[in-house]
Enzyme design. Structure first.
Site, short mmCIF file in Angstrom:
data_model
loop_
_atom_site.label_atom_id
_atom_site.label_comp_id
_atom_site.label_asym_id
_atom_site.label_seq_id
_atom_site.Cartn_x
_atom_site.Cartn_y
_atom_site.Cartn_z
CD GLU A 192 48.97 -14.68 4.48
OE1 GLU A 192 49.91 -15.16 3.73
OE2 GLU A 192 47.91 -14.45 3.85
CG HIS A 197 37.50 -17.80 -3.91
ND1 HIS A 197 38.53 -17.89 -4.88
CD2 HIS A 197 37.92 -17.02 -2.88
CE1 HIS A 197 39.65 -17.70 -4.24
NE2 HIS A 197 39.43 -17.20 -3.27
CG HIS A 198 34.91 -12.46 -6.84
ND1 HIS A 198 34.18 -11.49 -6.41
CD2 HIS A 198 34.04 -13.39 -7.38
CE1 HIS A 198 32.54 -11.66 -7.16
NE2 HIS A 198 32.93 -12.95 -7.69
CD GLU A 199 43.46 -14.47 -5.19
OE1 GLU A 199 43.28 -14.83 -3.96
OE2 GLU A 199 44.25 -13.49 -5.33
CD GLU A 223 45.30 -13.44 0.52
OE1 GLU A 223 44.42 -12.95 -0.31
OE2 GLU A 223 45.14 -14.52 0.94
CD GLU A 268 44.80 -14.95 4.97
OE1 GLU A 268 44.72 -14.06 3.98
OE2 GLU A 268 45.28 -16.05 5.16
CD GLU A 301 46.64 -19.54 5.01
OE1 GLU A 301 45.71 -19.90 5.83
OE2 GLU A 301 47.04 -18.49 4.96
#
Lengths: 678, 678
Positions: B174, B375-377, B457, B475, B481
């Site tokens: 990033e 969503h799976h962080e 990520e 991403e 963001e």
């Protein structure tokens, strides 16, 4: 899509704000270093020189393999400053006494949450530069530390030119130096030499590389050079707390010569651990070597075998006749006949070849005051060598062989390690953690037998000769052998590059003095005769070879006289002038007499250098024995044009040194009876 | 002091001579590749474009940890050429049909001595570039291969400008893109984009990164970019023969847009392995996300918790009202309340928080044709996630949750691997071999449950969506963001950088469309309103978010109409103009209608771009629904100045697109009844 930070920290990342939490300056105040902690708890340091930024904000930290990254959420817990000023003595070297004068700052950082892991950043700032290292105290939250990368940066704050060689290539260190804008550096080995647009000279390197991976420098964005540790496994470095990293060093000088006169690297190493090392005396040697590179003799046995009893006797006789203490013999032992390059495991370090009577030759040499110099080529089978080295050193010690040249000939990353006999052979990099320990195991084993080590294709020098004074020299750069078969051979600027780059790390066994000026098949060496002599003063080593063949020296006895006279140990060293990659003149005072010696080398340009002799002792007259390029000398057309002359001088005189293209000059200054005339 | 070669080889090293042993050209003949073997038996390739050198002699080879280096003493054993020309269909994408037309050369090399190890170099040369990979056949002398470094080079033969982001930093991908002379590249991630001084555009990347370490590029001497594989242990790569490396890719185009139109990366991947994937349909979504980055809601439970039943119902209602298929909810599951960033092992991927009624919300959505997006962080606890993922996917499949956004938020090199429960946790790099396999394990497990994966990520995209069409987006760059809390936020040139760099790798879930144009604390987004709309056409993804809050869209219903209309799946794509980092205009045809859409974005400069509409279908009239910057628009002063207008056009027309500083334009072309007027 998410930031790299938990929201709790995100809030505070908005300002780029950073606080200076600690600072320290050099004794003379010219160099100032500040430590920052920013809002994320990330550390940075910066360096100013005479009030102007030299190194901008440069990050510090680690990526670990067996733990969370160690670079954010840190806070300063305490800081301690101290100063030291002392003088210590080198048992041998470019000078006898070294002043060690610095201001030290120890800043202790701890994570503000999680396991509150901690480390110290220690800065030692001298008048000639600084060292920075990380110290990890013993702590419950960090026992074994597997370092995946060290994120230390060097953000050069001024436009600069760089002299460097690449890292992670298939070859090791034997490259020609590239001269590029700093911005064009790729991934470089250290030391790397920089000259800023406003003339400040900087060398980035490391000191005391012990049980750690060697540091290379990769250029990131802008002019940030970032540590890139040499790979190993399971991580680049595996240590247990407590431990220290090597010192990351920044030498700073106004003149190029200031880098050469600096003792920063030595000062950042530990004192002598070996006690009395008077059993090693710097000396010169000849040997069976150049003929092997000319391919007129061979390492392997057979009709061309160089290391025979008869041939070695010839070298011993020559050494005795001309006052050389040592005779190096390569190809003396069993193991060269196969493809040793592919299989160093065939070498036997205690078994001479059938045509080489080691015992008789050692005795013959002893009868004439000549010592054989041992040779241990490993072909990179490092573990194989470790298993044999104690027996090999025992043999040599009994025979009076008190200096050994080791060799690690293989491609980069091919040092062969085998932890237990019969286990798998794995490869390590020459500059990796495992090899840093291997070299020390060899040096310590040799010391127990009162043997000195001269390592070729070695791990880089980081000043460990202070701690282990029997680690006398290394190669670790493109040496004379490239003039035998190199394509291209070493260019005229090569010595003027080495002095200000590789030689900043420590002594180099370049093996100078090829007066025949020809390589294999008559390929010309890009040097004049006088320049070959100047190499003995310019390229420091406590063990210096007269590399050419005896029969070649017989043809150049007048020039050879300088090689016979020049010592290999010094009281003092002065760099009289010089520019990186262009030219240099160095004067050194013999450690064992009142004689001074001067060497000057040029690149492909002819130059006249006016040299003040004010380094000479006051009130003394000297006979200057001058070995210079002839008026028409030129490495291309008249390399042998050479003049030897003498004149009387005092420290009041100025000499105009005329250097030919690819030329040089060597001078011996011998004190004369009686006071200097006024 | 010794050469790096045994004497036997030394003799032949003197000439730098190299023989061209094989060559292959692109179908149109514009790109030619030659393979060399030099006197040492070292391999090199070179590439010419339209008869002029583009990539100079570039070495090939490997340094192994468990074997001798594999780079010298090689000889060509045989070569086989073949050609392929075919067309295949993308189940979803920027276009429906892809032509795959190349000439292939397979050159088989074998060591001329030692164990006669062998590998093939395979070249596939297309009209838009080439792929090169190594293929290792099964062989007795090489079973397990531990690769310490791959020495593949890219010796750029012309001066060039580079757009790149750094590798091995503490952050992942990033970064803002740096634009520097090629010579100033440090160590870069791929894809890296180059533009030569004479205007040729080149992208260096890789295709089909499977069970191998991601390739970074480090600048060596001159303009040589060298592979630098992402670290792992015991070596960077561990494989057993037979195996192939990923394709090393060189895309070549005269126009910047040619790189975007190229399908080289997809063509060098294997065909669909999943069979019928019609269960995934590209779509748009809204969700509980931007509020989290604004810090007005939180991932963690408590008064600010965003993922509540009531709030999610509000988003479902909004999605149903405006025709969005998906609703993403972050912070829905257990594990966010601690310091998840430090301990991803606390996440429970099957357990909703107490204030989130997953079952009821899934049913409520189904009643309105809206699907929740999972969503799976992981917080980088990759092994922890692998142990839970099958149960998690089973749950989602039952609830009609057929797309999942995964997350790997942690610093670089901190992917947490634990081979057996209870074993030590070790860290791997995001781009390393272990993580390349982890991502595929997740994608294949998801496919078994008919679930699509949108990884954040992530490991970089190398075109694997062709083989695994449920790996829909990633991403892997600085997304929207950063406009909420980034310091600095994304600059006006950001989209024009992404299109020609990161987006060349594959679809990016940038999450466009923040029409409120403000980040946390009112920090301005450096974009006009129209530019936020243009992002939907310019930044390709088969899953596109309307990222802003429902209440913000209510304030901009006129502009919002374009976001409602624009599709996420395309029949065809044309890049009408563009320069890397400056501006770009892209036209795409809807996959499910005859509509065309156009998006144009500028950097900080105002521009007028004359665009031929000849991409429109012949003989048709279109109503162009234009969403453009107002005449006084400027991201700094009047970001909301915006005009919506309509006009009739045909392919004969030329439109002058007026883009404000930081501005853009979006157009929908709707076919009108009846033939085009003449």
């Amino acid at each position: 899509m998410r930031s790299f930070l938990p929201l709790a920290l995100l809030v505070v990342t908005l300002p780029a704000h950073a606080d200076t939490v600690a600072s320290v300056a050099s004794p003379d105040g010219a160099i100032a270093v500040e430590l920052d902690v920013n809002a994320e708890g990330r550390l940075a340091y910066r360096v100013s020189h005479r009030g102007q930024p030299l190194i901008g904000d440069s990050r510090l930290g680690f990526i670990l393999r067996n733990g969370r990254q160690l670079l954010r959420g840190l806070q300063l817990e305490k800081q301690v400053s101290r100063s030291h000023d002392g003088t210590w003595e080198l048992p041998w070297g470019e000078r006898r006494f070294v002043r060690e004068h610095y201001n030290e700052l120890r800043a202790s950082f701890v994570e503000r949450d999680h396991d509150r892991r901690r480390f110290d950043v220690v800065l030692r700032v001298f008048d000639d530069g600084l060292g920075l290292r990380y110290e990890f105290p013993k702590q419950a939250a960090m026992d074994e530390v597997q370092i995946q990368e060290e994120l230390t940066e060097f953000a050069i704050a001024r436009p600069a030119t760089a002299w460097w060689i690449p890292a992670y290539e298939w070859n090791r260190e034997e490259y020609l130096y590239a001269r590029t804008p700093l911005a064009e550096v790729g991934v470089a080995q250290t030391p790397i030499t920089l000259r800023t647009a406003d003339g400040v000279h900087v060398s980035l390197h490391e000191a005391a590389l012990v049980d750690y991976a060697g540091m290379n420098l990769a250029k990131g964005e802008d002019n940030h050079l970032r540590a890139s540790l040499t790979p190993g496994s399971p991580a680049k470095v595996v240590r247990h707390t407590p431990f220290n990293t090597p010192w990351r060093t920044i030498q700073i000088a106004d003149r190029a010569g200031g880098l050469v006169e600096s003792s920063l690297i030595l000062n950042l190493n530990e004192p002598n651990k070996l006690g009395d090392v008077s059993w090693f005396k710097p000396h010169k040697y000849v040997g069976i070597w150049w003929s092997l590179h000319l391919d007129t003799q061979s390492w392997a046995t057979g009709p061309k075998h160089g290391a025979t009893t008869a041939e070695t006797k010839r070298y011993i006789d020559f050494a005795a006749q001309h006052g050389f203490r040592g005779v190096l013999v390569e190809g003396w032992n069993v193991g060269w006949d196969g493809d040793w390059f592919a299989n160093g495991w065939d070498f036997d370090f205690s078994k001479p070849t059938a045509d080489y009577d080691l015992e008789a030759l050692a005795a013959y040499g002893a009868s004439k005051g000549v010592h054989l110099i041992g040779h241990h080529e490993t072909g990179c089978a490092a573990s194989h060598y470790e298993r044999q080295m104690d027996a090999a050193f025992t043999l040599f010690e009994r025979l009076g062989v008190d200096a050994v040249k080791t060799g690690y000939v293989c491609d980069a990353g091919q040092i062969e390690r085998q932890d237990t006999a019969g286990g798998p052979v794995v490869r390590e990099w020459h500059e990796g953690q495992w090899n840093s320990n291997h070299h020390l195991r060899v040096v310590e084993a040799a010391a127990r037998h009162h043997i000195a080590i001269n390592a070729h294709e070695p791990i880089k020098d980081t000043g460990l000769r202070r701690t282990y004074p029997n680690w006398i020299a290394r190669e670790g750069a493109r040496g004379q052998e490239f003039n035998a078969w190199g394509n291209p051979p070493n260019p005229p600027e090569h010595e003027a590059n080495l002095v200000f780059t590789r030689l900043l790390a420590g002594p180099m066994d370049y093996t100078p003095g090829v007066l025949s000026l020809k390589g294999r098949g008559g390929q010309p060496i890009q040097s004049t005769l006088a320049k070959q002599l100047a190499q003995y003063v310019v390229l420091y080593s406590p063990i210096q070879m007269a590399a050419d063949l005896p029969e070649h020296y017989e043809q150049h006895l007048e020039a050879f006289q300088f090689i016979k006279d020049v010592p290999a140990d010094w009281q003092d060293t002065r760099v009289l002038n010089g520019e990186v990659g262009d030219f240099v003149t160095i004067a050194r005072k013999d450690r064992n007499s009142e004689d001074w010696y001067l060497g000057a080398v040029s690149d492909e340009q002819a130059r006249t250098l006016d040299v003040k002799l004010d380094f000479l002792d006051p009130g003394r007259r000297y006979l200057a024995q001058i070995y210079r390029d002839g008026d028409a000398a030129d490495w291309k057309t008249q390399p042998f044009a050479f003049v030897r002359q003498s004149r009387e001088v005092t420290r009041e005189n100025i000499l105009a040194l005329r250097l030919a293209p690819g030329g040089g000059q060597a001078i011996r200054f011998v004190p004369m009876a009686g006071p200097a005339k006024r």
